[in-house]
Write a protein that holds these residues in place. Sequence first.
Motif, mmCIF file in Angstrom:
data_model
loop_
_atom_site.group_PDB
_atom_site.id
_atom_site.type_symbol
_atom_site.label_atom_id
_atom_site.label_comp_id
_atom_site.label_asym_id
_atom_site.label_seq_id
_atom_site.Cartn_x
_atom_site.Cartn_y
_atom_site.Cartn_z
ATOM 1 N N GLU A 36 0.827 -1.211 0.000
ATOM 2 C CA GLU A 36 0.000 0.000 0.000
ATOM 3 C C GLU A 36 0.862 1.263 0.000
ATOM 4 O OE1 GLU A 36 -3.854 -1.868 2.419
ATOM 5 O OE2 GLU A 36 -2.290 -0.770 3.486
ATOM 6 N N VAL A 37 1.911 1.278 0.800
ATOM 7 C CA VAL A 37 2.791 2.452 0.836
ATOM 8 C C VAL A 37 3.516 2.612 -0.500
ATOM 9 C CG1 VAL A 37 4.804 3.487 1.952
ATOM 10 C CG2 VAL A 37 3.087 2.310 3.334
ATOM 11 N N ALA A 38 4.002 1.507 -1.044
ATOM 12 C CA ALA A 38 4.679 1.570 -2.340
ATOM 13 C C ALA A 38 3.733 2.090 -3.419
ATOM 14 C CB ALA A 38 5.212 0.187 -2.714
ATOM 15 N N GLY A 39 2.474 1.623 -3.381
ATOM 16 C CA GLY A 39 1.491 2.094 -4.347
ATOM 17 C C GLY A 39 1.218 3.580 -4.224
ATOM 18 N N ALA A 40 1.161 4.071 -2.976
ATOM 19 C CA ALA A 40 0.936 5.500 -2.765
ATOM 20 C C ALA A 40 2.098 6.322 -3.307
ATOM 21 C CB ALA A 40 0.720 5.784 -1.277
ATOM 22 N N LEU A 41 3.337 5.876 -3.052
ATOM 23 C CA LEU A 41 4.509 6.596 -3.552
ATOM 24 C C LEU A 41 4.601 6.525 -5.077
ATOM 25 C CD1 LEU A 41 7.198 5.569 -0.881
ATOM 26 C CD2 LEU A 41 5.961 7.730 -1.066
ATOM 27 N N PHE A 42 4.234 5.377 -5.630
ATOM 28 C CA PHE A 42 4.194 5.262 -7.098
ATOM 29 C C PHE A 42 3.181 6.258 -7.681
ATOM 30 C CE2 PHE A 42 1.792 2.884 -10.547
ATOM 31 C CZ PHE A 42 2.567 3.389 -11.577
ATOM 32 N N TYR A 43 2.038 6.388 -7.009
ATOM 33 C CA TYR A 43 1.024 7.363 -7.447
ATOM 34 C C TYR A 43 1.595 8.782 -7.390
ATOM 35 C CZ TYR A 43 -2.970 10.526 -6.921
ATOM 36 O OH TYR A 43 -3.844 11.568 -7.036
ATOM 37 N N LEU A 44 2.286 9.116 -6.284
ATOM 38 C CA LEU A 44 2.844 10.463 -6.152
ATOM 39 C C LEU A 44 3.883 10.740 -7.230
ATOM 40 C CD1 LEU A 44 3.369 10.625 -2.276
ATOM 41 C CD2 LEU A 44 1.539 11.669 -3.591
ATOM 42 N N HIS A 45 4.732 9.750 -7.519
ATOM 43 C CA HIS A 45 5.823 9.947 -8.475
ATOM 44 C C HIS A 45 5.340 9.963 -9.926
ATOM 45 C CE1 HIS A 45 9.123 8.335 -5.524
ATOM 46 N NE2 HIS A 45 8.503 9.414 -5.087
ATOM 47 N N ILE B 215 3.674 6.935 8.397
ATOM 48 C CA ILE B 215 2.740 5.964 7.814
ATOM 49 C C ILE B 215 1.703 5.643 8.884
ATOM 50 C CG2 ILE B 215 2.484 3.666 6.828
ATOM 51 C CD1 ILE B 215 5.434 3.899 5.912
ATOM 52 N N LEU B 216 0.496 6.155 8.714
ATOM 53 C CA LEU B 216 -0.566 5.969 9.696
ATOM 54 C C LEU B 216 -1.387 4.731 9.357
ATOM 55 C CD1 LEU B 216 -1.737 9.681 10.039
ATOM 56 C CD2 LEU B 216 0.130 8.512 11.211
ATOM 57 N N LEU B 217 -2.085 4.192 10.357
ATOM 58 C CA LEU B 217 -2.889 2.985 10.187
ATOM 59 C C LEU B 217 -4.336 3.298 10.562
ATOM 60 C CD1 LEU B 217 -0.438 0.417 11.841
ATOM 61 C CD2 LEU B 217 -0.695 0.932 9.416
ATOM 62 N N ASP B 218 -5.275 3.051 9.613
ATOM 63 C CA ASP B 218 -6.678 3.377 9.872
ATOM 64 C C ASP B 218 -7.357 2.276 10.673
ATOM 65 O OD1 ASP B 218 -7.160 1.298 8.113
ATOM 66 O OD2 ASP B 218 -7.943 2.556 6.499
ATOM 67 N N GLU B 219 -8.693 2.340 10.770
ATOM 68 C CA GLU B 219 -9.419 1.388 11.612
ATOM 69 C C GLU B 219 -9.278 -0.054 11.137
ATOM 70 O OE1 GLU B 219 -11.899 3.027 8.360
ATOM 71 O OE2 GLU B 219 -10.760 3.928 10.008
ATOM 72 N N LYS B 220 -8.974 -0.275 9.851
ATOM 73 C CA LYS B 220 -8.742 -1.615 9.320
ATOM 74 C C LYS B 220 -7.253 -1.904 9.149
ATOM 75 C CE LYS B 220 -13.143 -1.791 6.824
ATOM 76 N NZ LYS B 220 -13.789 -1.967 5.501
ATOM 77 N N TYR B 221 -6.417 -1.073 9.763
ATOM 78 C CA TYR B 221 -4.952 -1.207 9.711
ATOM 79 C C TYR B 221 -4.422 -1.147 8.282
ATOM 80 C CZ TYR B 221 -5.093 -2.137 14.657
ATOM 81 O OH TYR B 221 -5.289 -2.018 15.997
ATOM 82 N N LYS B 222 -5.084 -0.323 7.459
ATOM 83 C CA LYS B 222 -4.558 -0.032 6.132
ATOM 84 C C LYS B 222 -3.683 1.211 6.208
ATOM 85 C CE LYS B 222 -8.283 -2.150 3.459
ATOM 86 N NZ LYS B 222 -9.314 -1.956 2.407
ATOM 87 N N ALA B 223 -2.652 1.243 5.378
ATOM 88 C CA ALA B 223 -1.644 2.304 5.472
ATOM 89 C C ALA B 223 -2.155 3.600 4.858
ATOM 90 C CB ALA B 223 -0.357 1.866 4.781
ATOM 91 N N LYS B 224 -1.777 4.722 5.506
ATOM 92 C CA LYS B 224 -2.070 6.062 4.999
ATOM 93 C C LYS B 224 -0.790 6.891 5.116
ATOM 94 C CE LYS B 224 -6.773 6.021 4.664
ATOM 95 N NZ LYS B 224 -7.624 6.604 3.609
ATOM 96 N N VAL B 225 -0.241 7.326 3.988
ATOM 97 C CA VAL B 225 0.967 8.155 4.003
ATOM 98 C C VAL B 225 0.582 9.573 4.406
ATOM 99 C CG1 VAL B 225 2.899 9.034 2.636
ATOM 100 C CG2 VAL B 225 2.031 6.726 2.235
#
Length: 709
Positions: A489-498, A515-525
């Motif tokens: 998920e983090v790699a995907g977010a950085l790929f999106y930014l780049h 790198i924050l973790l939401d209620e389902k422990y999914k990553a949020k940059v």
Amino acid sequence: MVLKFAYIKVILMIWCMYPLTSAQYLDETITSSQYENMTIARPGCDRKCGNVFIPFPFGMGRENCYASSWFEIDCRNNNTTTNSSGEQKPYLKYIDLEVKFIDLWNEALIIMNPIYQSGKNCERNKTGGINLKGGSPFVYSARYNTFLAVGCGNTASFWSNGEEVSGCASMCNGDDLIKVDNCRGRKCCEASLPRYLSEYNVSFEGQECAYGLIIAVRLGYWNLTIKDVKHLNEVPAVLKWEIPFDTFYSNISFFRDPDIVSCYDTYLKHSLNNSSQSSGRRCHCRYGAPPANPYIRGSCLGEKRKTRVRWAIIGVSSSLGTILLLLVLWWLNKFVRKNIEKKRKEKFFKQNGGLLLNQKLSSGEANVDKIKLFTLKDLDKATDHFNINRVLGKGGQGTVYKGMLVDGNIVAVKKFKVNGNVEEFINEFVVLSQINHRNVVKLLGCCLETEIPLLVYEFIPNGNLYEYLLGQNDELPMTWDMRLRIATEVAGALFYLHSAASQPIYHRDVKSTNILLDEKYKAKVADFGASRMVSIEATHLTTAVQGTFGYLDPEYFHTSQFTEKSDVYSFGVVLVELLTGQKPISSVKEQGLQSLASYFLLCMEENRLFDIVDARVMQEGEKEDIIVVANLARRCLQLNGRKRPTMKEVTSELESIQKSRKQSASQEQHDAGIDECQFWSVISPTSNLGETSDSKASTLEIMPTHPNH
């Protein structure tokens, strides 16, 4: 509170116009005359050493002249070549530091703090630190002091209680005439102090001589250059003080007059541990303003009598004309209030970069279709007046508070530390307004009508990845599948930014705490204050290296040229954290600071990968997958940025590993289901009893078997 500290500011502003003598320094302060005409010392005790007043609980001479040995002042003759008159100077005897001023009413103490040196070509090597623990009533003030490291190409670490609490890095470009308040990482750098610091040590990484110092620069202009620092032994710093309980009740007698003196608990020695237990007491006179020493019997009583006379005069002189004047002023205030409030909001709007933001909006750099403008009233209510209990975290850019809006939505409110520089605030607003990705924290709005600008984000409830990795437990462990998913998920977010954003964005501060973790422990940059939008195929050249130790791209550190591959390096460190569960920077007594990235690469070279991999990863993951991820991390950590993969390639490899694990798990479930069907086909009561064993055998041969059987 600002008025109460005004005279301390005057003191340091005068002092910082270096060099001044002690006499000049004291003659120009507004507190000298106040001390001159009041009782500050106990009867029979000296009240002055040289030009410095010594108010009780500090004192000199007999034991009853000071509250305890911590408050004892040693008045010494200073017979030096620079001071042939032999002027006397006071020293805190217990810790042997020169005292420049004692603030009685705000419990502040200005001392001369030593400068520490380490490295080659030093005139003197002085290491170690000041220790104010063990019952000391003193701590370093985080508000008025800062930590400075002076040197060429050095990395300075600031330690307290055996842990690194701060640090910074400097580059070699620039000269020795740069002023320390404007070095911006050139031959010197600065870092803030933790609150209630009672002991510290400084360590350096570098070849040249380095200087570490705590100095009071935040209250006024400091005219020192880097060259000046190299020839000084000590600089001014501010200590806060309290009266410990044992000293308070054994040597202070004023508690018998509660109608005259008011005392309250202090927490200087417990605040670092978030303890609610107080560690001492402070007092002030109930009547009137300073001068009056609440620690001397009768001092406040005299002030009380003066106050009564003053109020009697005011009461007699009051008249109908005064009342009418007040009414006129009240109506005038009501008439102009709207205009003043309007100008105030306009001032803050400009101060917080409103004009710059409008320029960004008009140029199309920011997309605010879904961004809401909040009022200060809304956010003040949502955060309970920015209550300290609502603080989610603090960083170099500002403080984040948890808030609840009137519609019931939970949000995170970030209050920036702009100090006249709104670039980071505007930058984060513009960058986040361009981003729409499920793994990037969402910007909800902003508020510009306050003295300090505010940004409002979606609330992410489960903290950050760094805390979760280090604080995981058996009830909610960080499984191998979770680690792979978060990395993807983090790699995907950085790929999106780049690559996929409307304009390429470099995050520039990728780390596990962002790198924050939401209620389902999914990553949020999160945390885009240092991010930059760049044109395609361009690099970003900076004048001062920014980043976090342990994650900083070595190539960027040496060239000051930030590229998308610098984000790839930082992500490689996060990937190693997920594999090992270890901190990015650790301390080993024999080796000093140890970089996790360097240690990981060493283990890979020596074929000791599985010695560093987390035990849960070894238990749950396939060795082949672990090796693939480790090799990916090693490629991300290549010193040569050109040899590192792009975030697109990283994302693709991680998704491929995830897909293969899902297929493997699905195949195992499928095969297990076939085995169960095979078993029931043999013993099913619906089968013909007259069937031969040969027919049964032929049935089993047709059924596929599990590969492990």
